[in-house]
Design a protein around this motif. Structure first.
Motif, PDB file in Angstrom:
ATOM      1  N   TRP A  41       0.820  -1.216   0.000  1.00  0.00           N
ATOM      2  CA  TRP A  41       0.000   0.000   0.000  1.00  0.00           C
ATOM      3  C   TRP A  41       0.855   1.267   0.000  1.00  0.00           C
ATOM      4  O   TRP A  41       0.329   2.358   0.231  1.00  0.00           O
ATOM      5  N   LYS A  42       2.122   1.150  -0.264  1.00  0.00           N
ATOM      6  CA  LYS A  42       3.012   2.309  -0.228  1.00  0.00           C
ATOM      7  C   LYS A  42       2.651   3.304  -1.329  1.00  0.00           C
ATOM      8  O   LYS A  42       2.502   2.929  -2.499  1.00  0.00           O
ATOM      9  N   GLY A  43       2.486   4.570  -0.943  1.00  0.00           N
ATOM     10  CA  GLY A  43       2.145   5.617  -1.897  1.00  0.00           C
ATOM     11  C   GLY A  43       0.662   5.831  -2.096  1.00  0.00           C
ATOM     12  O   GLY A  43       0.252   6.801  -2.750  1.00  0.00           O
ATOM     13  N   TYR A  44      -0.179   4.946  -1.556  1.00  0.00           N
ATOM     14  CA  TYR A  44      -1.628   5.099  -1.714  1.00  0.00           C
ATOM     15  C   TYR A  44      -2.152   6.154  -0.747  1.00  0.00           C
ATOM     16  O   TYR A  44      -1.676   6.275   0.380  1.00  0.00           O
ATOM     17  N   ILE A  45      -3.134   6.920  -1.205  1.00  0.00           N
ATOM     18  CA  ILE A  45      -3.801   7.919  -0.358  1.00  0.00           C
ATOM     19  C   ILE A  45      -5.296   7.610  -0.377  1.00  0.00           C
ATOM     20  O   ILE A  45      -5.902   7.431  -1.442  1.00  0.00           O
ATOM     21  N   PHE A  46      -5.889   7.513   0.836  1.00  0.00           N
ATOM     22  CA  PHE A  46      -7.293   7.178   0.989  1.00  0.00           C
ATOM     23  C   PHE A  46      -8.086   8.398   1.456  1.00  0.00           C
ATOM     24  O   PHE A  46      -7.531   9.337   2.030  1.00  0.00           O
ATOM     25  N   ARG A  47      -9.389   8.330   1.219  1.00  0.00           N
ATOM     26  CA  ARG A  47     -10.322   9.264   1.843  1.00  0.00           C
ATOM     27  C   ARG A  47     -11.326   8.459   2.654  1.00  0.00           C
ATOM     28  O   ARG A  47     -11.902   7.489   2.147  1.00  0.00           O
ATOM     29  N   LEU A  48     -11.534   8.862   3.914  1.00  0.00           N
ATOM     30  CA  LEU A  48     -12.472   8.162   4.783  1.00  0.00           C
ATOM     31  C   LEU A  48     -13.893   8.574   4.417  1.00  0.00           C
ATOM     32  O   LEU A  48     -14.217   9.768   4.391  1.00  0.00           O
ATOM     33  N   THR A  49     -14.733   7.582   4.123  1.00  0.00           N
ATOM     34  CA  THR A  49     -16.104   7.880   3.708  1.00  0.00           C
ATOM     35  C   THR A  49     -17.152   7.408   4.708  1.00  0.00           C
ATOM     36  O   THR A  49     -18.327   7.711   4.530  1.00  0.00           O
ATOM     37  N   GLY A  50     -16.762   6.681   5.731  1.00  0.00           N
ATOM     38  CA  GLY A  50     -17.745   6.250   6.728  1.00  0.00           C
ATOM     39  C   GLY A  50     -17.353   4.947   7.384  1.00  0.00           C
ATOM     40  O   GLY A  50     -16.198   4.516   7.303  1.00  0.00           O
ATOM     41  N   GLY A  51     -18.325   4.320   8.035  1.00  0.00           N
ATOM     42  CA  GLY A  51     -18.060   3.060   8.718  1.00  0.00           C
ATOM     43  C   GLY A  51     -19.190   2.708   9.661  1.00  0.00           C
ATOM     44  O   GLY A  51     -20.214   3.408   9.742  1.00  0.00           O
ATOM     45  N   ASN A  52     -19.026   1.598  10.362  1.00  0.00           N
ATOM     46  CA  ASN A  52     -20.005   1.126  11.351  1.00  0.00           C
ATOM     47  C   ASN A  52     -19.266   0.716  12.617  1.00  0.00           C
ATOM     48  O   ASN A  52     -18.141   0.209  12.550  1.00  0.00           O
ATOM     49  N   ASP A  53     -19.922   0.931  13.772  1.00  0.00           N
ATOM     50  CA  ASP A  53     -19.299   0.489  15.007  1.00  0.00           C
ATOM     51  C   ASP A  53     -19.611  -0.989  15.243  1.00  0.00           C
ATOM     52  O   ASP A  53     -20.252  -1.640  14.424  1.00  0.00           O
ATOM     53  N   LYS A  54     -19.164  -1.516  16.373  1.00  0.00           N
ATOM     54  CA  LYS A  54     -19.267  -2.961  16.620  1.00  0.00           C
ATOM     55  C   LYS A  54     -20.704  -3.418  16.839  1.00  0.00           C
ATOM     56  O   LYS A  54     -21.000  -4.604  16.740  1.00  0.00           O
ATOM     57  N   GLN A  55     -21.607  -2.485  17.112  1.00  0.00           N
ATOM     58  CA  GLN A  55     -23.016  -2.839  17.236  1.00  0.00           C
ATOM     59  C   GLN A  55     -23.790  -2.579  15.940  1.00  0.00           C
ATOM     60  O   GLN A  55     -24.995  -2.759  15.894  1.00  0.00           O
ATOM     61  N   GLY A  56     -23.102  -2.111  14.902  1.00  0.00           N
ATOM     62  CA  GLY A  56     -23.738  -1.937  13.605  1.00  0.00           C
ATOM     63  C   GLY A  56     -24.273  -0.550  13.338  1.00  0.00           C
ATOM     64  O   GLY A  56     -24.879  -0.326  12.284  1.00  0.00           O
ATOM     65  N   PHE A  57     -24.085   0.409  14.241  1.00  0.00           N
ATOM     66  CA  PHE A  57     -24.607   1.753  14.018  1.00  0.00           C
ATOM     67  C   PHE A  57     -23.668   2.519  13.083  1.00  0.00           C
ATOM     68  O   PHE A  57     -22.454   2.493  13.250  1.00  0.00           O
ATOM     69  N   PRO A  58     -24.230   3.228  12.088  1.00  0.00           N
ATOM     70  CA  PRO A  58     -23.382   3.883  11.072  1.00  0.00           C
ATOM     71  C   PRO A  58     -22.814   5.214  11.557  1.00  0.00           C
ATOM     72  O   PRO A  58     -23.377   5.878  12.439  1.00  0.00           O
ATOM     73  N   MET A  59     -21.692   5.607  10.949  1.00  0.00           N
ATOM     74  CA  MET A  59     -21.125   6.922  11.203  1.00  0.00           C
ATOM     75  C   MET A  59     -21.928   7.969  10.431  1.00  0.00           C
ATOM     76  O   MET A  59     -22.375   7.721   9.305  1.00  0.00           O
ATOM     77  N   LYS A  60     -22.105   9.134  11.055  1.00  0.00           N
ATOM     78  CA  LYS A  60     -22.861  10.214  10.406  1.00  0.00           C
ATOM     79  C   LYS A  60     -22.004  11.466  10.320  1.00  0.00           C
ATOM     80  O   LYS A  60     -21.436  11.905  11.324  1.00  0.00           O
ATOM     81  N   GLN A  61     -21.922  12.003   9.104  1.00  0.00           N
ATOM     82  CA  GLN A  61     -21.118  13.206   8.880  1.00  0.00           C
ATOM     83  C   GLN A  61     -21.717  14.390   9.631  1.00  0.00           C
ATOM     84  O   GLN A  61     -22.931  14.559   9.703  1.00  0.00           O
ATOM     85  N   GLY A  62     -20.844  15.204  10.237  1.00  0.00           N
ATOM     86  CA  GLY A  62     -21.280  16.400  10.948  1.00  0.00           C
ATOM     87  C   GLY A  62     -21.481  16.217  12.431  1.00  0.00           C
ATOM     88  O   GLY A  62     -21.643  17.202  13.150  1.00  0.00           O
ATOM     89  N   VAL A  63     -21.484  14.968  12.918  1.00  0.00           N
ATOM     90  CA  VAL A  63     -21.625  14.714  14.366  1.00  0.00           C
ATOM     91  C   VAL A  63     -20.213  14.625  14.931  1.00  0.00           C
ATOM     92  O   VAL A  63     -19.551  13.590  14.842  1.00  0.00           O
ATOM     93  N   LEU A  64     -19.742  15.707  15.518  1.00  0.00           N
ATOM     94  CA  LEU A  64     -18.333  15.819  15.907  1.00  0.00           C
ATOM     95  C   LEU A  64     -18.072  15.149  17.249  1.00  0.00           C
ATOM     96  O   LEU A  64     -17.820  15.805  18.263  1.00  0.00           O
ATOM     97  N   THR A  65     -18.146  13.831  17.261  1.00  0.00           N
ATOM     98  CA  THR A  65     -17.820  13.052  18.448  1.00  0.00           C
ATOM     99  C   THR A  65     -17.366  11.676  17.992  1.00  0.00           C
ATOM    100  O   THR A  65     -17.639  11.270  16.866  1.00  0.00           O
ATOM    101  N   ASN A  66     -16.666  10.981  18.885  1.00  0.00           N
ATOM    102  CA  ASN A  66     -16.243   9.622  18.547  1.00  0.00           C
ATOM    103  C   ASN A  66     -17.102   8.579  19.262  1.00  0.00           C
ATOM    104  O   ASN A  66     -16.745   7.407  19.309  1.00  0.00           O
ATOM    105  N   GLY A  67     -18.220   9.002  19.828  1.00  0.00           N
ATOM    106  CA  GLY A  67     -19.125   8.081  20.508  1.00  0.00           C
ATOM    107  C   GLY A  67     -20.437   7.969  19.751  1.00  0.00           C
ATOM    108  O   GLY A  67     -20.562   8.353  18.593  1.00  0.00           O
ATOM    109  N   ARG A  68     -21.435   7.434  20.460  1.00  0.00           N
ATOM    110  CA  ARG A  68     -22.745   7.224  19.856  1.00  0.00           C
ATOM    111  C   ARG A  68     -23.731   8.216  20.446  1.00  0.00           C
ATOM    112  O   ARG A  68     -23.732   8.462  21.655  1.00  0.00           O
ATOM    113  N   VAL A  69     -24.579   8.795  19.607  1.00  0.00           N
ATOM    114  CA  VAL A  69     -25.583   9.759  20.056  1.00  0.00           C
ATOM    115  C   VAL A  69     -26.923   9.388  19.421  1.00  0.00           C
ATOM    116  O   VAL A  69     -26.974   8.669  18.427  1.00  0.00           O
ATOM    117  N   ARG A  70     -27.989   9.906  20.028  1.00  0.00           N
ATOM    118  CA  ARG A  70     -29.332   9.698  19.477  1.00  0.00           C
ATOM    119  C   ARG A  70     -29.823  11.020  18.925  1.00  0.00           C
ATOM    120  O   ARG A  70     -29.892  12.027  19.646  1.00  0.00           O
TER     121      ARG A  70
END
Length: 247
Positions: free
Chosen positions: A54-83
């Protein structure tokens, strides 16, 4: 040790839009994932720490899911889970009824150790090829539909006929019948009929404006005439009353 390795295992969902390919890899070494920590969705990161390939590769992070399956949401400036109370137009929510709102649990847009899946796209290719990702190309099933995008794809001028360059999709062949293909209806295509309708709309708008102006002038003329008649009647009444008083 087994629990720690299970907790640190993260699946990287890496896509390469230039070739239309995608690949999932499992990372069990937390040291390889740690450089992604504290980065937000949309941020760029290098892939050197994932391995020599992977040397020289550049990625852009587009999202993900936590271990319980909840998706990441853009604009929520925290590393935890919120409702959050979500409605139509928000990501991570699909309304089932008109005007529906619902409070949903989402993960923040900052990467941390509680993620199980992290989605990345390659925005810059490195030195080596990645098997199944950069060495193969998946052809697009459908071509562009809008007239301007067809022109951009084939580098056409405005004089060229866009209809001759539509990407046709072959259909499954049937026994004893000719091979058939399917083409999309071109959107925003300027044809003589479209220009004629535009001229009709402009002419209708001009006629409305002229009629409105003429009606306003006619009304003003009629109003002035009625005011003049009312003034004359008033003067006539005054004259008659003054003559009665003099007699």
């Amino acid at each position: 040790l087994e629990w720690r390795s299970f907790a640190a295992m993260v699946k990287l969902n890496i896509s390469y839009p230039a070739h239309g390919t995608q690949k999932c890899i499992d990372i069990e070494d937390e040291l390889k994932i740690r450089p992604f920590y504290e980065k937000r969705m949309g941020a760029e990161a290098t892939g050197d720490h994932l391995g020599d390939e992977w040397k020289g590769y550049i990625f852009r992070l587009t999202g993900g899911n936590d271990k319980q399956g909840f998706p990441m949401k853009q604009g929520v400036l925290t590393n935890g889970r919120v409702r959050l109370l979500l409605s139509k137009g928000h990501s991570c929510f699909r309304p089932r009824r008109t005007g529906e709102r619902r409070r949903k649990s989402v993960h923040g847009c900052i990467v941390d150790a509680n993620l199980s899946v992290l989605s990345l796209i390659i925005i810059k290719k490195g030195e080596g090829e990645i098997a199944g990702l950069t060495d193969t190309t998946v052809p697009r099933r459908l071509g562009p539909k809008r007239a301007s995008k067809i022109r951009r794809l084939f580098n056409l001028s405005k004089e060229d006929d866009v209809r001759q360059y539509v990407v046709r999709r072959p259909l499954a062949e049937k026994e004893g019948k000719k091979a058939r293909s399917k083409a999309p209806k071109i959107q925003r295509l300027v044809t003589p009929v479209v220009l004629q309708r535009k001229r009709a709309r402009v002419a209708l708008k001009k006629n409305r404006a002229n009629k409105k102006r003429d009606d306003a002038a006619e009304y003003a003329k009629l109003l002035a005439m009625r005011l003049k008649e009312a003034k004359e009647r008033k003067m006539e009444r005054r004259r008659s009353s003054s003559m009665r008083k003099s007699q």
